[in-house]
Design a protein around this motif. Structure first.
Motif, PDB file in Angstrom:
ATOM      1  N   TYR A 260       4.120   0.143  -9.166  1.00  0.00           N
ATOM      2  CA  TYR A 260       3.041   1.039  -8.745  1.00  0.00           C
ATOM      3  C   TYR A 260       1.850   1.054  -9.698  1.00  0.00           C
ATOM      4  O   TYR A 260       0.783   1.544  -9.338  1.00  0.00           O
ATOM      5  CB  TYR A 260       3.585   2.464  -8.576  1.00  0.00           C
TER       6      TYR A 260
ATOM      7  N   GLN B  76      -2.232   3.225  -8.247  1.00  0.00           N
ATOM      8  CA  GLN B  76      -2.408   2.047  -7.406  1.00  0.00           C
ATOM      9  C   GLN B  76      -3.739   1.364  -7.722  1.00  0.00           C
ATOM     10  O   GLN B  76      -3.832   0.130  -7.718  1.00  0.00           O
ATOM     11  CB  GLN B  76      -2.365   2.443  -5.934  1.00  0.00           C
ATOM     12  N   GLY B  77      -4.750   2.170  -8.014  1.00  0.00           N
ATOM     13  CA  GLY B  77      -6.041   1.608  -8.395  1.00  0.00           C
ATOM     14  C   GLY B  77      -5.961   0.852  -9.707  1.00  0.00           C
ATOM     15  O   GLY B  77      -6.591  -0.196  -9.877  1.00  0.00           O
TER      16      GLY B  77
ATOM     17  N   GLY C 105       1.397  -1.804 -12.041  1.00  0.00           N
ATOM     18  CA  GLY C 105       1.122  -3.177 -12.423  1.00  0.00           C
ATOM     19  C   GLY C 105       1.381  -3.495 -13.882  1.00  0.00           C
ATOM     20  O   GLY C 105       0.868  -4.486 -14.401  1.00  0.00           O
TER      21      GLY C 105
ATOM     22  N   ARG D 169      -3.331  -0.685 -10.774  1.00  0.00           N
ATOM     23  CA  ARG D 169      -2.620  -1.926 -10.465  1.00  0.00           C
ATOM     24  C   ARG D 169      -3.527  -2.944  -9.784  1.00  0.00           C
ATOM     25  O   ARG D 169      -3.511  -4.127 -10.134  1.00  0.00           O
ATOM     26  CB  ARG D 169      -1.424  -1.606  -9.555  1.00  0.00           C
ATOM     27  N   ASP D 170      -4.321  -2.487  -8.830  1.00  0.00           N
ATOM     28  CA  ASP D 170      -5.085  -3.420  -7.998  1.00  0.00           C
ATOM     29  C   ASP D 170      -6.409  -3.844  -8.620  1.00  0.00           C
ATOM     30  O   ASP D 170      -6.807  -5.005  -8.500  1.00  0.00           O
ATOM     31  CB  ASP D 170      -5.339  -2.798  -6.621  1.00  0.00           C
ATOM     32  N   SER D 171      -7.095  -2.914  -9.283  1.00  0.00           N
ATOM     33  CA  SER D 171      -8.385  -3.271  -9.884  1.00  0.00           C
ATOM     34  C   SER D 171      -8.767  -2.215 -10.918  1.00  0.00           C
ATOM     35  O   SER D 171      -9.480  -1.251 -10.612  1.00  0.00           O
ATOM     36  CB  SER D 171      -9.472  -3.381  -8.812  1.00  0.00           C
ATOM     37  N   GLU D 172      -8.294  -2.398 -12.138  1.00  0.00           N
ATOM     38  CA  GLU D 172      -8.535  -1.412 -13.186  1.00  0.00           C
ATOM     39  C   GLU D 172     -10.017  -1.326 -13.550  1.00  0.00           C
ATOM     40  O   GLU D 172     -10.537  -0.233 -13.806  1.00  0.00           O
ATOM     41  CB  GLU D 172      -7.711  -1.763 -14.425  1.00  0.00           C
TER      42      GLU D 172
ATOM     43  N   ILE E 200       0.838  -1.191   0.000  1.00  0.00           N
ATOM     44  CA  ILE E 200       0.000   0.000   0.000  1.00  0.00           C
ATOM     45  C   ILE E 200       0.871   1.237   0.000  1.00  0.00           C
ATOM     46  O   ILE E 200       1.865   1.329   0.711  1.00  0.00           O
ATOM     47  CB  ILE E 200      -0.919   0.009   1.255  1.00  0.00           C
TER      48      ILE E 200
END
Length: 369
Positions: free
Chosen positions: A68, A235-236, A70, A238-241, A2
């Motif tokens: 950062y 970051q968004g 992905g 990377r984590d859940s486009e 995070i």
């Protein structure tokens, strides 16, 4: 991992300052201390450390898109090499008539019976224009390539494969003698930079210190990006486009921005690399070199900014020792390092340090409640 607002803890800042001071003192120990002094640093060590700092900048650039955002790139070697070639064009023009053939053209052009510089060498005798190319050429290639790739929503392993195909295609192109970039031999035998002898100890020390300053500048710039609102959007991505798109964001321009910025930083690293190492050739575009950058980031700890820098110094330090002691075994050792890190240290050296510090950390208010 995070993204925290501070990103670097106080011990990390202390380590950054301490390492900066030590690295800044190395050229002084080379220039001012006699060779028989215990604190004297050899010219070879200065050149090697300068090269490692260039690699660290390239690894930092890769971490910006991989750690950062992905986006795993297996083609950052092409941006590194293009920055190096852009600077190399100026260095070749600066040779003047000091070449073997005593011609205004580089020796390789005379050997191939070229009568004049091709159009894309225009203005490259000017340092400022060459530095402009160092930024624009990798940046423009990344922008165009990234726009079509991201607009087509190519991601994951497919994106990695096409980046690798891109760098391989450029490597084959630059190997050709008729491209005007020296073919297999590339650019070498540089004489001067900004009028100064490039092999002089003072010039090498200046190049080293410029590299150190720009590495710190790149680190602070990346920190500014990842701790901003833009960093949280990355970051968004990377984590859940898909979730990011659902709440109204268009990931295309965010990904394109960070991809282009990463390419520019990598190109600057390549431009700093060339005068210190003394050569640039198409082998720098080899897919293996881009994969090594990924290993540097993975070993140090991707998504941490400091991790790729640590990884670049660690892996290349081991490479320098290993290739001297066991030259035939380095690739096996590199593969083993990557496997061990993937299995037992998925967050790299930085993650391992954080894990070791946790048991000794003071309990938080939630833990004591």
């Amino acid at each position: 991992m995070i993204i925290r607002p501070s990103l670097f803890s106080r011990p990390a800042w202390t380590g950054i300052v301490a390492c900066t001071v030590v690295l800044a003192l190395l050229p002084m120990c080379n220039l001012l201390l006699p060779a028989d002094s215990a604190l004297h640093v050899s010219s070879y060590t200065i050149a090697l450390t300068g090269k490692f700092m260039c690699y660290a900048m390239a690894a930092l650039a890769l971490d910006l898109v991989w750690g950062y955002t992905g986006i795993l790139s297996l083609g950052h070697g092409v941006f590194f090499a293009l920055g190096g070639y852009a600077h190399g064009m100026y260095l070749m023009r600066a040779i003047g008539r000091d070449g073997v053939y005593q011609s205004n053209l580089p020796d390789f052009m005379v050997f191939l019976n070229w009568k004049a510089y091709p159009w894309y060498w225009w203005m490259t005798e000017h340092f400022w224009f060459a530095m402009l190319l160092v930024v624009l050429v990798p940046g423009l290639l990344a922008f165009v390539f990234g726009y079509f790739a991201f607009r087509s929503r190519i991601k994951g392993v497919y994106f990695s494969i096409i980046t690798q195909a891109m760098t391989f295609a450029f490597m084959l192109l630059f190997f050709r003698n008729d491209t005007g970039f020296g073919g297999n031999n590339g650019f070498t035998d540089f004489k001067r930079i900004l009028g100064y002898t490039i092999t002089a100890p003072g010039t090498k020390a200046a190049l080293y210190l410029v590299t150190l300053v720009l590495l710190l500048g790149a680190l602070l710039l990346c920190r500014l990006v990842v701790t901003s609102k833009l960093g949280r959007v990355l970051q968004g991505v990377r984590d859940s486009e898909s979730r990011l798109m659902f709440i109204g964001y268009n990931p295309l321009w965010f990904k394109l921005f960070v991809w282009t910025l990463s390419a520019v930083i990598c190109g600057i690293a390549g431009a700093l690399y060339v005068p210190q190492v003394g050569i640039i050739n198409p082998s720098e575009m080899s897919p293996a070199n881009s994969i090594e950058m990924v290993i540097w980031a993975a070993v140090g700890g991707r998504g941490s900014l400091l991790g790729p820098i640590i990884g670049a110094f660690t892996v290349n330090g081991l490479k320098s020792w290993f290739t001297a002691a066991f030259p035939d075994l380095w690739l096996y050792a590199l593969g083993l390092i990557f496997i061990l890190v993937t299995l037992f240290m998925p967050q790299g050296i930085v993650g391992l340090i954080q894990k070791l510090k946790k048991p000794h950390a003071a309990p938080t208010s939630k833990e004591t409640a």
